[in-house]
Enzyme design. Structure first.
Site, PDB file in Angstrom:
ATOM      1  N   GLU A  22       0.822  -1.219   0.000  1.00  0.00           N
ATOM      2  CA  GLU A  22       0.000   0.000   0.000  1.00  0.00           C
ATOM      3  C   GLU A  22       0.852   1.264   0.000  1.00  0.00           C
ATOM      4  O   GLU A  22       0.790   2.092   0.916  1.00  0.00           O
ATOM      5  CB  GLU A  22      -0.934  -0.013   1.220  1.00  0.00           C
ATOM      6  CG  GLU A  22      -1.929  -1.163   1.175  1.00  0.00           C
ATOM      7  CD  GLU A  22      -3.001  -1.080   2.257  1.00  0.00           C
ATOM      8  OE1 GLU A  22      -2.740  -0.475   3.298  1.00  0.00           O
ATOM      9  OE2 GLU A  22      -4.098  -1.629   2.039  1.00  0.00           O
TER      10      GLU A  22
ATOM     11  N   GLU B 194      -5.454  -8.531  -0.741  1.00  0.00           N
ATOM     12  CA  GLU B 194      -6.102  -8.361   0.568  1.00  0.00           C
ATOM     13  C   GLU B 194      -7.573  -8.054   0.353  1.00  0.00           C
ATOM     14  O   GLU B 194      -7.905  -7.136  -0.393  1.00  0.00           O
ATOM     15  CB  GLU B 194      -5.521  -7.180   1.351  1.00  0.00           C
ATOM     16  CG  GLU B 194      -4.187  -7.414   1.972  1.00  0.00           C
ATOM     17  CD  GLU B 194      -3.726  -6.230   2.822  1.00  0.00           C
ATOM     18  OE1 GLU B 194      -4.573  -5.545   3.436  1.00  0.00           O
ATOM     19  OE2 GLU B 194      -2.504  -6.002   2.865  1.00  0.00           O
TER      20      GLU B 194
HETATM   21  C1  BG6 Z   1      -4.293  -2.929   4.892  1.00  0.00           C
HETATM   22  C2  BG6 Z   1      -2.954  -3.361   5.363  1.00  0.00           C
HETATM   23  O1  BG6 Z   1      -4.331  -1.559   5.027  1.00  0.00           O
HETATM   24  O2  BG6 Z   1      -5.420  -3.284   5.578  1.00  0.00           O
HETATM   25  C3  BG6 Z   1      -2.964  -4.411   6.440  1.00  0.00           C
HETATM   26  O3  BG6 Z   1      -2.111  -3.749   4.314  1.00  0.00           O
HETATM   27  C4  BG6 Z   1      -4.124  -4.161   7.363  1.00  0.00           C
HETATM   28  O4  BG6 Z   1      -1.728  -4.405   7.071  1.00  0.00           O
HETATM   29  C5  BG6 Z   1      -5.424  -4.275   6.580  1.00  0.00           C
HETATM   30  O5  BG6 Z   1      -4.159  -4.988   8.478  1.00  0.00           O
HETATM   31  C6  BG6 Z   1      -6.678  -4.105   7.398  1.00  0.00           C
HETATM   32  O6  BG6 Z   1      -6.614  -2.926   8.118  1.00  0.00           O
HETATM   33  P1  BG6 Z   1      -6.753  -2.861   9.687  1.00  0.00           P
HETATM   34  O7  BG6 Z   1      -6.319  -1.510  10.042  1.00  0.00           O
HETATM   35  O8  BG6 Z   1      -8.179  -3.099   9.972  1.00  0.00           O
HETATM   36  O9  BG6 Z   1      -5.855  -3.914  10.241  1.00  0.00           O
END
Ligand code: BG6
Length: 476
Positions: A182, A374
């Site tokens: 990201e 993701e």
């Molecule tokens: C993304 C990241 O922003 O979202 C992860 O690459 C992160 O590291 C994921 O865990 C979910 O976000 P969060 O803040 O809910 O953990």
């Protein structure tokens, strides 16, 4: 229903990151990284955003990354569970400070190399392909303290040494790489995203974009090196994805959405096309940025990525005039609440169609293979008295997103795979909570760090196992 079928080699996966899972923050001689300085609690945001010029550790404070879910000591058990889940790909990252504790040593730490070799061997033992992010937000504190992190080209040199070490040491074990997780998050969360803590009187935009320039150079050089080490290596960029919708059809809102989209895609425009986009001049002028480029920089940037990976959790909605609109809390990317969408327990908009929109927009723009690395739902999970965990809400979320993904592929989008965030519960990057759970595997660990770390399969584990077994043909 159409007869659409996913390709046989579709890469179903699950992801974690080193700083959210490994823990063992000082084992094997590992050095501190920026994420280790980010506490749980009220001070989390100021540190994350770079408002604390010199973050230090306090004895009476809990730092979630120090323990993570202790993947460092549980990786064999965890990878066995991922094999049982049927993953084709396991996405993780390498902790830079496990290989180079201060960031600028001449040679890597043998224990760090041995650890990751063992992790990747373990994956291969089960026929799981590792997908490795070189930098998932973490940067050695040595580089933060000595050189101001990515402000300095010294950090760029250190990164290249680190990347080269990875390509050499893990050659034959890893073929799929991402340079920066990201990369656009540097705009929104400079310390957690890139180790940038602002000093008194600094021009923030100047620091951010100059640092980002060094990251882009680092990324391009890493792609070139990866290809030189092994022509089978495939390297991607990684975007915090999610399209920006205009709040209304008022042209001012539409223009606002276009500007935000450009700001978001700025970095991957460079990584994908090999040069700064035409609108960069306007952004720099508006923000008063004077980018310092050295001879040869433009040439370096010409090395582009092989594929475009992205995370997708939510779409974003923006208005030219934010007054009178409800802000979307709970996400570092500033946006307004979209009245058409429901939100998660943490206020993130739930928008499966948005995934189809994002995929179409990215593919139309770049015409390079995409990879969803993701996607998932952060939610509170309860363990029933019999030990089972019924996370049907997570199944519902993922199912709708996979359906949207398939439709985007029918639209003509070339997609390499789908990776769920996360295959196992881990520390939330934004809040530092364990209770914001994403995993298909439950980890007995609480927000204050207590818990046995025992792993348990959730209902979504069995569901996703079946999805993979049937290659996405059946999502029931
Ligand atoms: C993304 C990241 O922003 O979202 C992860 O690459 C992160 O590291 C994921 O865990 C979910 O976000 P969060 O803040 O809910 O953990």
């Amino acid at each position: 229903m159409s007869g659409f079928k996913l390709p046989e080699n579709f890469l179903w996966g699950g992801a974690i990151s080193a700083n959210q899972a490994e823990g063992a923050f000082q084992d094997g001689g590992r050095g501190l990284c920026n994420i280790d300085m980010i506490p749980h609690g009220a001070q989390r945001m100021p540190v994350k955003l770079g408002h604390v010029p010199h973050p230090v550790l306090h004895d009476d404070t809990y730092y979630p990354s120090h323990d993570g879910i202790d993947f460092y000591h549980h990786y064999k058990e965890d990878i066995a569970l991922m094999a049982e889940l049927g993953l084709k790909v396991f996405r993780t990252s390498i902790s830079w400070s496990r290989l180079y504790p201060n960031g600028d040593e001449d040679t890597p730490a043998p224990e760090g190399i041995a650890f990751y070799r063992s992790v990747f061997y373990e994956c291969r033992k089960y026929g799981i392909e590792p997908l490795v992010t070189l930098c998932h937000f973490d940067i050695p504190m040595g580089l933060v303290e000595k050189y101001g992190s990515w402000r300095s080209r010294r950090t760029l040199d250190c990164f290249i040494r680190y990347a080269e070490t990875c390509f050499r040491e893990f050659s034959g074990l890893v073929r799929y790489w991402l340079t920066f997780n990201e990369i656009n998050i540097v705009l929104h969360s400079p310390f957690s995203g890139a180790g940038i803590a602002f000093q008194e009187g600094e021009d923030k935009n100047q620091v951010i974009y100059q640092s980002a320039h060094h990251m882009l150079l680092a990324s391009a050089q890493a792609v070139r090196l990866a290809h030189e080490y092994d022509s089978a290596n495939r390297v991607g960029c990684m975007l915090a994805g999610g399209s920006f919708y205009p709040y209304s059809c008022n042209p001012a809102d539409v223009w606002e959405a276009i500007k935000k989209e450009q700001e978001n895609l700025f970095f991957i425009d460079v990584q994908t096309r090999g040069h700064y986009p035409s609108y960069a001049g306007r952004i720099f002028a508006e923000k008063g940025v004077h980018l310092q480029m050295e001879d040869g920089d433009s040439e370096i940037l010409k090395t582009t990525v092989d594929f475009i990976s992205f995370s997708y959790y939510a779409s974003r909605c923006v208005a030219a005039d934010m007054n009178g609109k409800t802000a979307n809390e709970g996400n570092v990317v500033r946006s307004v609440k979209n009245p058409y969408l429901e939100t998660s327990q943490w206020g993130w908009a739930i928008d499966p169609l948005g995934l189809r929109i994002t995929m179409n927009q990215l593919y139309d723009r770049y015409q390079k293979p995409l990879f969803i690395v993701e996607n998932g739902l952060g939610a509170v999970d309860e363990v029933n008295p019999d030990g089972s965990i019924d996370d049907s809400y997570r199944i519902g979320y993922i199912k709708k997103h996979i359906e949207a993904m398939k439709l985007a592929m029918e639209d003509g989008v070339d997609l390499m795979g789908y990776i769920v965030w996360s295959c196992i519960d881990l520390v939330s990057a934004s809040t530092g909570e364990m209770s914001k759970r994403y995993g298909l595997i439950y980890v007995d660990k609480n927000d204050d760090g207590s818990g046995s770390c025992e792993r348990k399969r959730k209902k979504s584990f069995y569901w996703y196992q079946d999805v993979i077994r049937k290659n996405g043909d059946c999502l029931e």
